[in-house]
Scaffold this motif. Structure first.
Motif, PDB file in Angstrom:
ATOM      1  N   PRO A 148       0.747  -1.259  -0.047  1.00 46.72           N
ATOM      2  CA  PRO A 148      -0.131  -0.108   0.182  1.00 46.72           C
ATOM      3  C   PRO A 148       0.926   1.429   0.010  1.00 46.72           C
ATOM      4  N   ALA A 149       2.051   1.310   0.434  1.00 49.51           N
ATOM      5  CA  ALA A 149       2.934   2.559   0.703  1.00 49.51           C
ATOM      6  C   ALA A 149       3.303   2.951  -0.830  1.00 49.51           C
ATOM      7  N   ILE A 150       3.325   1.792  -1.925  1.00 51.74           N
ATOM      8  CA  ILE A 150       4.001   1.953  -3.041  1.00 51.74           C
ATOM      9  C   ILE A 150       2.789   3.082  -3.760  1.00 51.74           C
ATOM     10  N   GLY A 151       3.114   4.262  -4.171  1.00 50.90           N
ATOM     11  CA  GLY A 151       2.245   5.138  -5.051  1.00 50.90           C
ATOM     12  C   GLY A 151       1.205   5.950  -4.146  1.00 50.90           C
ATOM     13  N   MET A 152       1.744   5.676  -2.595  1.00 46.08           N
ATOM     14  CA  MET A 152       0.305   6.414  -1.828  1.00 46.08           C
ATOM     15  C   MET A 152       0.517   8.070  -2.111  1.00 46.08           C
ATOM     16  N   TRP A 153       1.546   8.760  -2.474  1.00 47.91           N
ATOM     17  CA  TRP A 153       1.522  10.154  -2.679  1.00 47.91           C
ATOM     18  C   TRP A 153       1.266  10.450  -4.176  1.00 47.91           C
ATOM     19  N   LYS A 154       0.838   9.613  -5.025  1.00 49.52           N
ATOM     20  CA  LYS A 154       1.163   9.952  -6.425  1.00 49.52           C
ATOM     21  C   LYS A 154       0.136  11.078  -6.853  1.00 49.52           C
ATOM     22  N   ASP A 155      -1.142  11.243  -5.867  1.00 45.01           N
ATOM     23  CA  ASP A 155      -1.844  12.162  -6.372  1.00 45.01           C
ATOM     24  C   ASP A 155      -1.682  13.683  -5.453  1.00 45.01           C
TER      25      ASP A 155
END
Length: 86
Positions: A53-60
């Motif tokens: 879940p941490a992978i890409g959690m800040w992508k937006d």
């Protein structure tokens, strides 16, 4: 100029051509080393890692659109805060 390919391997920073090469001594050659091709499929442990879940959690996050700029700004703010205490 003709293109000729020979199997070779790099050993100790030098290119070792296996066998004999039918090219006159002193001939200048151009060696091209192709980039290794990526594996067709990622190894299973990498696939599992990418599902975390941490992978890409800040992508937006719009404030992190440019991560290098974001880190630079955070560092500047931290140094400004530290030096203003003195």
């Amino acid at each position: 100029m003709a293109t000729v390919q020979f199997p070779a391997v790099v050993i100790g920073g030098k290119i070792d051509v296996s066998g004999t090469v039918d090219v006159p001594d002193g001939t200048k050659v151009l060696v091209t080393i192709p980039e290794p091709e990526p594996p067709a499929e990622l190894p299973p442990h990498v696939q599992e890692f990418l599902k975390l879940p941490a992978i890409g959690m800040w992508k937006d996050r719009e404030d992190m659109a440019d991560p290098v700029e974001w880190v630079r700004k955070m560092r500047e703010e931290e140094w400004r805060r530290r030096t203003s205490r003195d």
